[in-house]
Design a protein around this motif. Structure first.
Motif: not given
Length: 134
Positions: A2-8, A10-15, A86-88, A91-97
């Motif tokens: 669940t943690i893995l799916v949620f983080a991925v 979430f990162a896709l949502g940021i994208v 997953l946390a980095p 965060f890296n996905t968000y900081l990229y944008y």
């Protein structure tokens, strides 16, 4: 899992939010000093977390706890390992944008590429709580 799916997701949502111009990309691109500090910090954090996350279950004390306390230790250390990877990545996905700096994008990709090595399948979980010395 669940943690893995949620983080991925979430990162896709940021994208999706940034790529559809719902959020403005590059809003801090002009702040070079803050960008440098964030880049240096995230490089160290990402590389450290990737190394520790991939090697975590090989440390003698942690492996001994995984063998003796199986389910409790696997839940505790497995969650920590996923969080370390997953946390980095998020965060890296968000900081990229935010900065539109490809360094953050590459570090997020590195985090994503590490996930198959720790993907929490049932067979992997069983293998990680077995004693190697038998």
């Amino acid at each position: 899992m669940t943690i893995l799916v949620f983080a991925v997701v979430f990162a896709l949502g940021i994208v999706i939010l940034f790529e559809t111009d719902t959020m403005q990309a590059g809003m801090s691109a002009g702040d070079a000093q803050t960008e440098f500090v964030c880049t240096a910090f995230m490089e160290l954090l990402t590389l450290g977390c990737v190394f520790l996350g991939l090697r975590l279950f090989k440390f003698e004390k942690i492996h001994a706890e995984l063998v003796s306390k199986k389910h409790v230790a696997l839940a505790k250390w497995g969650t920590l390992r996923l969080f370390m990877l997953l946390a980095p990545m998020v965060f890296n996905t968000y900081l990229y944008y935010i900065y539109m700096n490809t360094t953050f994008g590459y570090m997020a990709i590195i985090g994503l590429l590490c996930l198959p090595f720790v993907f929490p399948t049932m067979s992997r979980c069983q293998a990680e709580v077995e004693d190697d010395k038998q």
